[in-house]
Design a protein around this motif. Sequence first.
Motif, PDB file in Angstrom:
ATOM      1  N   VAL A 107      -0.112  -3.767  -5.833  1.00 48.98           N
ATOM      2  CA  VAL A 107       0.331  -2.475  -5.323  1.00 48.98           C
ATOM      3  C   VAL A 107      -0.830  -1.517  -5.539  1.00 48.98           C
ATOM      4  O   VAL A 107      -1.361  -1.419  -6.642  1.00 48.98           O
ATOM      5  N   ILE A 108      -1.227  -0.825  -4.478  1.00 49.18           N
ATOM      6  CA  ILE A 108      -2.371   0.075  -4.571  1.00 49.18           C
ATOM      7  C   ILE A 108      -2.060   1.384  -3.859  1.00 49.18           C
ATOM      8  O   ILE A 108      -1.417   1.399  -2.818  1.00 49.18           O
ATOM      9  N   MET A 109      -2.507   2.476  -4.451  1.00 50.94           N
ATOM     10  CA  MET A 109      -2.309   3.806  -3.885  1.00 50.94           C
ATOM     11  C   MET A 109      -3.507   4.139  -3.005  1.00 50.94           C
ATOM     12  O   MET A 109      -4.653   4.146  -3.471  1.00 50.94           O
ATOM     13  N   ILE A 137       3.931  -1.051   3.741  1.00 49.45           N
ATOM     14  CA  ILE A 137       3.361   0.286   3.580  1.00 49.45           C
ATOM     15  C   ILE A 137       4.491   1.240   3.213  1.00 49.45           C
ATOM     16  O   ILE A 137       5.500   1.323   3.913  1.00 49.45           O
ATOM     17  N   VAL A 138       4.294   1.943   2.098  1.00 50.80           N
ATOM     18  CA  VAL A 138       5.305   2.875   1.605  1.00 50.80           C
ATOM     19  C   VAL A 138       4.669   4.225   1.321  1.00 50.80           C
ATOM     20  O   VAL A 138       3.450   4.348   1.195  1.00 50.80           O
ATOM     21  N   THR A 139       5.516   5.221   1.222  1.00 49.95           N
ATOM     22  CA  THR A 139       5.114   6.541   0.755  1.00 49.95           C
ATOM     23  C   THR A 139       6.331   7.154   0.085  1.00 49.95           C
ATOM     24  O   THR A 139       7.408   6.563   0.069  1.00 49.95           O
ATOM     25  N   VAL A 146       0.858  -1.185   0.000  1.00 48.91           N
ATOM     26  CA  VAL A 146       0.000   0.000   0.000  1.00 48.91           C
ATOM     27  C   VAL A 146       0.891   1.231   0.000  1.00 48.91           C
ATOM     28  O   VAL A 146       1.763   1.385   0.850  1.00 48.91           O
ATOM     29  N   PHE A 147       0.672   2.090  -0.990  1.00 40.94           N
ATOM     30  CA  PHE A 147       1.424   3.331  -1.157  1.00 40.94           C
ATOM     31  C   PHE A 147       0.530   4.459  -0.647  1.00 40.94           C
ATOM     32  O   PHE A 147      -0.555   4.685  -1.171  1.00 40.94           O
ATOM     33  N   LEU A 148       0.962   5.157   0.394  1.00 41.56           N
ATOM     34  CA  LEU A 148       0.163   6.246   0.971  1.00 41.56           C
ATOM     35  C   LEU A 148       0.409   7.554   0.232  1.00 41.56           C
ATOM     36  O   LEU A 148       1.541   8.029   0.147  1.00 41.56           O
ATOM     37  N   GLN A 156       6.702   6.699  -9.202  1.00 41.51           N
ATOM     38  CA  GLN A 156       7.282   5.850  -8.158  1.00 41.51           C
ATOM     39  C   GLN A 156       6.426   4.600  -7.960  1.00 41.51           C
ATOM     40  O   GLN A 156       6.950   3.497  -7.793  1.00 41.51           O
ATOM     41  N   TYR A 157       5.121   4.774  -7.970  1.00 40.80           N
ATOM     42  CA  TYR A 157       4.196   3.648  -7.860  1.00 40.80           C
ATOM     43  C   TYR A 157       4.453   2.640  -8.982  1.00 40.80           C
ATOM     44  O   TYR A 157       4.556   1.435  -8.747  1.00 40.80           O
ATOM     45  N   GLN A 158       4.531   3.133 -10.220  1.00 40.85           N
ATOM     46  CA  GLN A 158       4.719   2.235 -11.360  1.00 40.85           C
ATOM     47  C   GLN A 158       6.047   1.488 -11.283  1.00 40.85           C
ATOM     48  O   GLN A 158       6.118   0.300 -11.604  1.00 40.85           O
ATOM     49  N   LEU A 159       7.104   2.150 -10.846  1.00 36.51           N
ATOM     50  CA  LEU A 159       8.400   1.482 -10.695  1.00 36.51           C
ATOM     51  C   LEU A 159       8.335   0.414  -9.602  1.00 36.51           C
ATOM     52  O   LEU A 159       8.913  -0.665  -9.749  1.00 36.51           O
ATOM     53  N   LEU A 160       7.638   0.714  -8.523  1.00 31.61           N
ATOM     54  CA  LEU A 160       7.463  -0.261  -7.449  1.00 31.61           C
ATOM     55  C   LEU A 160       6.673  -1.473  -7.950  1.00 31.61           C
ATOM     56  O   LEU A 160       7.026  -2.620  -7.671  1.00 31.61           O
ATOM     57  N   LYS A 161       5.635  -1.221  -8.722  1.00 33.12           N
ATOM     58  CA  LYS A 161       4.824  -2.298  -9.292  1.00 33.12           C
ATOM     59  C   LYS A 161       5.671  -3.164 -10.224  1.00 33.12           C
ATOM     60  O   LYS A 161       5.560  -4.392 -10.205  1.00 33.12           O
ATOM     61  N   ASP A 162       6.516  -2.540 -11.013  1.00 33.87           N
ATOM     62  CA  ASP A 162       7.405  -3.282 -11.914  1.00 33.87           C
ATOM     63  C   ASP A 162       8.422  -4.116 -11.131  1.00 33.87           C
ATOM     64  O   ASP A 162       8.801  -5.200 -11.556  1.00 33.87           O
TER      65      ASP A 162
END
Length: 159
Positions: free
Chosen positions: A135-137, A40-42, A3-5, A122-128
Amino acid sequence: MIVFLDTNILGLVCNKNTSFDESQQCKKWFDTIFIRGVRIVTSDLCNYEVMRGLKTSSIRTGQVAPGIKSLESLRSDGFLEFLTVSTEALDLAANLWARASASGQTTRDEKDIDIDIIISAQYQLLKDEFPGQRVIMATTNLKHLSLFCEAAHWQDIKL
């Protein structure tokens, strides 16, 4: 699950105003997903946006905003991972912004930095990096972020 905050959710988690019901509920949700092993990331950019608001409040009131300690302890205690903004993320963000602009889906004026685009990159790179994981924002800003990543209101993210 990762989960990306987004900034608004990070702000709710750090809010020390105990009379603010949404903040209390968001903190319970955060604690629940953490206990269940969700990563959990941000972004450091979200940290900047929340800290900027807290420090501005501190200067205006002459007192240190209680949320500052809360935000700092999330990092130091390891409850939340803060992603640095890499050159790769900035390059991808520029590409996302250019494609969105060409299709008429920009989220900000072209002179703005547009943090939403950068955290989406950043989300897309994490998903890759973790192709087998969801992975969800977590956000309240679905209008902009759902253009570039899987995004949901924090209350709707269930395990």
